[in-house]
Design a protein around this motif. Sequence first.
Motif, PDB file in Angstrom:
ATOM      1  N   UNK A 290       0.852  -1.191   0.000  1.00  0.00           N
ATOM      2  CA  UNK A 290       0.000   0.000   0.000  1.00  0.00           C
ATOM      3  C   UNK A 290       0.886   1.238   0.000  1.00  0.00           C
ATOM      4  N   UNK A 291       0.279   2.375  -0.277  1.00  0.00           N
ATOM      5  CA  UNK A 291       0.988   3.644  -0.162  1.00  0.00           C
ATOM      6  C   UNK A 291       1.329   3.851   1.306  1.00  0.00           C
ATOM      7  N   UNK A 292       2.583   4.193   1.586  1.00  0.00           N
ATOM      8  CA  UNK A 292       3.048   4.339   2.960  1.00  0.00           C
ATOM      9  C   UNK A 292       2.774   5.759   3.440  1.00  0.00           C
ATOM     10  N   UNK A 293       2.069   5.876   4.555  1.00  0.00           N
ATOM     11  CA  UNK A 293       1.755   7.185   5.137  1.00  0.00           C
ATOM     12  C   UNK A 293       2.844   7.586   6.121  1.00  0.00           C
ATOM     13  N   UNK A 294       3.433   8.763   5.881  1.00  0.00           N
ATOM     14  CA  UNK A 294       4.524   9.261   6.712  1.00  0.00           C
ATOM     15  C   UNK A 294       4.086  10.352   7.682  1.00  0.00           C
ATOM     16  N   UNK A 295       2.995  11.064   7.347  1.00  0.00           N
ATOM     17  CA  UNK A 295       2.613  12.202   8.192  1.00  0.00           C
ATOM     18  C   UNK A 295       1.176  12.555   7.884  1.00  0.00           C
ATOM     19  N   UNK A 296       0.412  12.816   8.917  1.00  0.00           N
ATOM     20  CA  UNK A 296      -0.990  13.180   8.785  1.00  0.00           C
ATOM     21  C   UNK A 296      -1.319  14.191   9.886  1.00  0.00           C
ATOM     22  N   UNK A 297      -1.648  15.419   9.479  1.00  0.00           N
ATOM     23  CA  UNK A 297      -1.958  16.485  10.433  1.00  0.00           C
ATOM     24  C   UNK A 297      -3.201  17.208   9.942  1.00  0.00           C
ATOM     25  N   UNK A 298      -4.151  17.438  10.847  1.00  0.00           N
ATOM     26  CA  UNK A 298      -5.362  18.175  10.478  1.00  0.00           C
ATOM     27  C   UNK A 298      -5.723  19.152  11.584  1.00  0.00           C
ATOM     28  N   UNK A 299      -6.633  20.054  11.249  1.00  0.00           N
ATOM     29  CA  UNK A 299      -6.975  21.105  12.198  1.00  0.00           C
ATOM     30  C   UNK A 299      -5.888  22.165  12.271  1.00  0.00           C
ATOM     31  N   UNK A 300      -5.077  22.258  11.222  1.00  0.00           N
ATOM     32  CA  UNK A 300      -4.032  23.279  11.161  1.00  0.00           C
ATOM     33  C   UNK A 300      -4.725  24.629  10.954  1.00  0.00           C
ATOM     34  N   UNK A 301      -4.301  25.625  11.691  1.00  0.00           N
ATOM     35  CA  UNK A 301      -4.881  26.962  11.590  1.00  0.00           C
ATOM     36  C   UNK A 301      -4.798  27.456  10.152  1.00  0.00           C
ATOM     37  N   UNK A 302      -5.916  27.895   9.608  1.00  0.00           N
ATOM     38  CA  UNK A 302      -5.972  28.359   8.213  1.00  0.00           C
ATOM     39  C   UNK A 302      -5.168  29.633   7.989  1.00  0.00           C
ATOM     40  N   UNK A 303      -4.761  30.306   9.050  1.00  0.00           N
ATOM     41  CA  UNK A 303      -3.957  31.522   8.922  1.00  0.00           C
ATOM     42  C   UNK A 303      -2.458  31.246   8.845  1.00  0.00           C
ATOM     43  N   UNK A 304      -2.072  29.977   8.924  1.00  0.00           N
ATOM     44  CA  UNK A 304      -0.649  29.641   8.907  1.00  0.00           C
ATOM     45  C   UNK A 304      -0.046  29.986   7.544  1.00  0.00           C
ATOM     46  N   UNK A 305       1.184  30.470   7.564  1.00  0.00           N
ATOM     47  CA  UNK A 305       1.869  30.708   6.286  1.00  0.00           C
ATOM     48  C   UNK A 305       3.200  29.971   6.209  1.00  0.00           C
ATOM     49  N   UNK A 306       3.617  29.374   7.323  1.00  0.00           N
ATOM     50  CA  UNK A 306       4.858  28.609   7.316  1.00  0.00           C
ATOM     51  C   UNK A 306       4.851  27.584   8.445  1.00  0.00           C
ATOM     52  N   UNK A 307       5.449  26.439   8.166  1.00  0.00           N
ATOM     53  CA  UNK A 307       5.674  25.412   9.176  1.00  0.00           C
ATOM     54  C   UNK A 307       7.186  25.215   9.257  1.00  0.00           C
ATOM     55  N   UNK A 308       7.782  25.386  10.434  1.00  0.00           N
ATOM     56  CA  UNK A 308       9.237  25.304  10.543  1.00  0.00           C
ATOM     57  C   UNK A 308       9.758  23.873  10.437  1.00  0.00           C
ATOM     58  N   UNK A 309      11.031  23.753  10.172  1.00  0.00           N
ATOM     59  CA  UNK A 309      11.669  22.442  10.175  1.00  0.00           C
ATOM     60  C   UNK A 309      11.422  21.779  11.531  1.00  0.00           C
ATOM     61  N   UNK A 310      11.065  20.513  11.496  1.00  0.00           N
ATOM     62  CA  UNK A 310      10.832  19.790  12.736  1.00  0.00           C
ATOM     63  C   UNK A 310       9.506  20.094  13.410  1.00  0.00           C
ATOM     64  N   UNK A 311       8.601  20.758  12.691  1.00  0.00           N
ATOM     65  CA  UNK A 311       7.287  21.092  13.272  1.00  0.00           C
ATOM     66  C   UNK A 311       6.594  19.823  13.717  1.00  0.00           C
ATOM     67  N   UNK A 312       6.056  19.846  14.935  1.00  0.00           N
ATOM     68  CA  UNK A 312       5.435  18.664  15.517  1.00  0.00           C
ATOM     69  C   UNK A 312       3.917  18.764  15.600  1.00  0.00           C
ATOM     70  N   UNK A 313       3.341  19.748  14.908  1.00  0.00           N
ATOM     71  CA  UNK A 313       1.888  19.831  14.856  1.00  0.00           C
ATOM     72  C   UNK A 313       1.255  20.631  15.968  1.00  0.00           C
ATOM     73  N   UNK A 314       2.019  21.502  16.600  1.00  0.00           N
ATOM     74  CA  UNK A 314       1.474  22.322  17.672  1.00  0.00           C
ATOM     75  C   UNK A 314       0.219  23.039  17.203  1.00  0.00           C
ATOM     76  N   UNK A 315      -0.842  22.976  18.024  1.00  0.00           N
ATOM     77  CA  UNK A 315      -2.098  23.638  17.709  1.00  0.00           C
ATOM     78  C   UNK A 315      -2.991  22.873  16.757  1.00  0.00           C
TER      79      UNK A 315
END
Length: 170
Positions: free
Chosen positions: A70-95
């Motif tokens: 199957x296709x291997x899933x590496x990362x799944x994040x939802x509920x990310x604030x729609x106002x975000x414009x950048x996710x830093x290296x190593x972002x762990x999904x805060x918020x």
Amino acid sequence: MGTVLNGEVEQKGELSLSSPDTGDGGRLPDSTGKANGNLSPRLEVDGVPDDAESLVLVLDDPDAEPVAGHTWDHWLVWGIDADVNALPEGWEGEGATVGYNDYLEHGYGGPAPPEGEHRYRFKLLALDSSLGAPGYTRKTRLGSVIAMNADVLASTQIDTTYDAEQGTVF
């Protein structure tokens, strides 16, 4: 079972995703690999519709299918604030809500192809609602939750690569 999160994501709207670490079609840095730091790359988001409530981010490896089945899933994040414009290296999904990857770990699980070069798809969806799905929800189920509870206002995908020679095989 096919959902909006399975397979390729077609461009819809002006939503864009990019990474200063790699271009669309470029190679992911060594540090993103499972055995080389396991750090998510920096990502930049633009063109989120004004009426979007949240974002969904998926990273998967369709080239894993012959080995994993199957296709291997590496990362799944939802509920990310729609106002975000950048996710830093190593972002762990805060918020946001972070799901499980196919390593059966919570959060980001970097590339670890058994051999050769694999393609990695970063998919981003802008939704008209927050999903409220629990963190143990897997990708296909989350796609079903989206289909039943949200409208996809915009979507985009970038493809990257990672080669087995970049790190120790997991």
